[in-house]
Design a protein around this motif. Structure first.
Motif, PDB file in Angstrom:
ATOM      1  N   ALA A   1      33.910 -35.897 -45.049  1.00  0.00           N
ATOM      2  CA  ALA A   1      35.243 -35.152 -44.904  1.00  0.00           C
ATOM      3  C   ALA A   1      35.858 -35.437 -43.539  1.00  0.00           C
TER       4      ALA A   1
ATOM      5  N   GLY B   1      31.313 -31.897 -47.848  1.00  0.00           N
ATOM      6  CA  GLY B   1      32.247 -32.950 -48.253  1.00  0.00           C
ATOM      7  C   GLY B   1      31.756 -34.358 -47.549  1.00  0.00           C
TER       8      GLY B   1
ATOM      9  N   LYS C   1      35.337 -35.172 -51.980  1.00  0.00           N
ATOM     10  CA  LYS C   1      36.970 -34.669 -51.700  1.00  0.00           C
ATOM     11  C   LYS C   1      37.067 -33.279 -52.298  1.00  0.00           C
ATOM     12  N   SER C   2      36.474 -33.056 -53.362  1.00  0.00           N
ATOM     13  CA  SER C   2      36.553 -31.744 -54.035  1.00  0.00           C
ATOM     14  C   SER C   2      35.920 -30.707 -53.227  1.00  0.00           C
TER      15      SER C   2
ATOM     16  N   LYS D   1      38.033 -30.290 -49.939  1.00  0.00           N
ATOM     17  CA  LYS D   1      39.089 -29.157 -50.203  1.00  0.00           C
ATOM     18  C   LYS D   1      38.924 -27.914 -50.302  1.00  0.00           C
TER      19      LYS D   1
ATOM     20  N   ASP E   1      41.264 -29.539 -46.996  1.00  0.00           N
ATOM     21  CA  ASP E   1      41.722 -30.799 -46.718  1.00  0.00           C
ATOM     22  C   ASP E   1      40.826 -31.494 -47.286  1.00  0.00           C
ATOM     23  N   ASP E   2      41.195 -32.500 -48.372  1.00  0.00           N
ATOM     24  CA  ASP E   2      40.402 -33.342 -49.011  1.00  0.00           C
ATOM     25  C   ASP E   2      40.494 -34.910 -48.555  1.00  0.00           C
TER      26      ASP E   2
END
Length: 449
Positions: free
Chosen positions: A159, A167, A185-186, A189, A194-195
């Motif tokens: 992330a 992430g 990404k999930s 987020k 923020d993904d």
């Protein structure tokens, strides 16, 4: 120099900042939640202001209440400690907009290094070695596959915002990339709002080594050596030492000068830490923390330099009190993070401290806000103490640490003291032969035994 500093934090770091202020003749303001009304830093500060209920969101992260507390007490500076708002660029801007001194780097540097994609680009520009990977964020699976094919599997999807392992996914092969990237990404987020993710080469068995740096408003920059933070569980540091058992003097001097020059090019002011993965004699930049670190005491022990004092001096517009030529690295220091957790399951263990006795003796330091009958609240991080031990050699340091852990008494809540007692008796740890994967493997082996 500041006359009164508001400490926008709690626990041992709030007490640490208070002590540095008192030694400089500066008055302090403690802010606290209702759960921390009886906390040690609240008892010792010159003034105290309640800023909300137990939830950190409503208290220690409540910017409006913190600014109001600074204004009503006429504090002329705010020290954020670590965690909470310490790396929040917007908070730093708000503090400055209210004409209150900010004891930390500029909002621009906080924002630059808080975004891991931007931090990686900046690191390359100022001459720091990078882990091979994407030039920036990867927006599609097709783009990710192209990068992964170029650098070779396994790769790591990370992330761009946040940390703590959220992430972050290891991608072993092309077949699993799409699914694991979607998971990363999930998670990003959900955790950070923020993904955005990027890709790096996955290093098989590195150490985690970080360099303490400092800059001032006069173009001066220094490094204060490295810390080895490789003993981690779920990406959370458990024990740190300085210097690293893995480096020799030549490596230390060369990398130290590299980070010193980089921080000078950046025009950075205040305390910072540049973190690397280290494998097969090579350093790879991973991130920069624009704040004081939990593990800063081991650097203080081997250099004799008060890092919080330097933070306050630099923020007040004074030059660094030392040049690079003044800094000497002597002896060895180890810090054990003591958490209010079950030492086997790591379940949180808040509650009342029925007996408390801190170890003492030559070169034994305890940074903690605990006292007899203090009730550890369940709302915050489980770190309750840091045991820092110094010796003229690593072997002497280990012997002293062994003795200090035997002396340390915290009854009531469960703590990780027994974990550290077992850990420092392991032959591989005694030899300094460990990596970032070592502790989790060690814990798994102990659980299966």
């Amino acid at each position: 120099m500041f006359e009164k500093i508001l400490i926008a934090n709690r626990g041992e770091i709030a007490l640490r900042v208070h002590r540095a202020c008192r030694e400089l003749g500066i008055k302090t303001v403690a802010v606290h939640s209702t759960a921390d009304a009886e906390a040690m830093h609240v008892r010792l500060a010159d003034e105290a202001v309640c800023i909300g209920p137990p939830s950190a969101t409503d208290s220690y992260l409540n910017v409006a209440n913190i600014i109001s507390a600074a204004e009503i007490t006429h504090a002329d500076a705010i020290h954020p400690g670590y965690g909470f708002l310490s790396e929040n660029a917007k908070f730093a801007e708000i503090v400055r907009d209210h004409r209150i001194g900010w004891i930390g780097p500029s909002p621009e540097h906080i924002r630059m290094m808080g975004d891991k994609v931007q931090a990686k680009k900046t690191a390359a520009e100022i001459g720091l070695p990078l882990v091979p990977g994407s030039d920036g964020a990867v927006g599609s699976v097709e783009e990710a596959i192209e990068v992964a094919n170029e650098i070779g599997y396994p790769v790591l999807v990370k992330a761009a915002s946040g940390g703590g392992g959220r992430g972050m996914k290891v991608i072993p092969d092309a077949a699993s990339l799409a699914g694991l990237m979607a998971q990363a990404k999930s998670e990003a987020k959900a955790a950070f709002g923020d993904d955005t993710v990027y890709i790096e080469k996955y290093l098989g068995n590195p150490r985690h080594i970080e360099f303490q740096v400092f800059g001032d408003n006069f173009g001066n920059a220094v490094h204060l050596g490295e810390r080895d933070c490789s003993l981690q569980r779920r990406h959370q540091k458990v024990l740190e030492e300085a210097p690293s058992p893995a480096l020799n003097t030549k490596q230390r001097e060369e990398m130290g000068e590299t980070v010193r020059q980089a921080i000078a090019k950046l025009g950075y002011q205040g305390a910072g830490t540049i973190e690397f993965l280290y494998e097969d004699g090579q350093f790879y930049f991973i991130e920069m923390n624009t704040r004081l670190q939990v593990e800063h005491p081991v650097t203080e022990q081997i250099t004799g330099i008060d890092l919080v004092r330097e933070q306050i001096r630099v923020a007040a517009g004074l030059p660094l009190s030392v040049s690079q030529a003044d800094i000497r690295f002597e002896g060895h220091a180890i810090e054990c993070r003591i958490n209010a957790e079950d030492p086997v399951t790591f379940a949180p263990s808040p509650g009342q401290v029925t007996d408390y006795h801190a170890p003492g003796g030559l070169h034994v330091r305890v940074d903690s806000a605990l006292y007899d009958n203090y009730r550890i609240p369940p709302y915050y991080d489980s770190l309750i103490a840091k045991l820092i031990v110094y010796g003229s050699t690593r072997n002497e340091c280990l012997a002293r640490l062994h003795r200090a852990l035997e002396e340390y008494v915290i009854n009531g809540p469960k703590t990780t003291i027994p974990l550290h007692q077992r850990l420092i008796e392991d032959p591989e740890f005694i030899d300094g032969d460990y990596s970032i994967k070592w502790l989790e493997n060690w814990l798994a082996a102990k659980a299966g035994a």
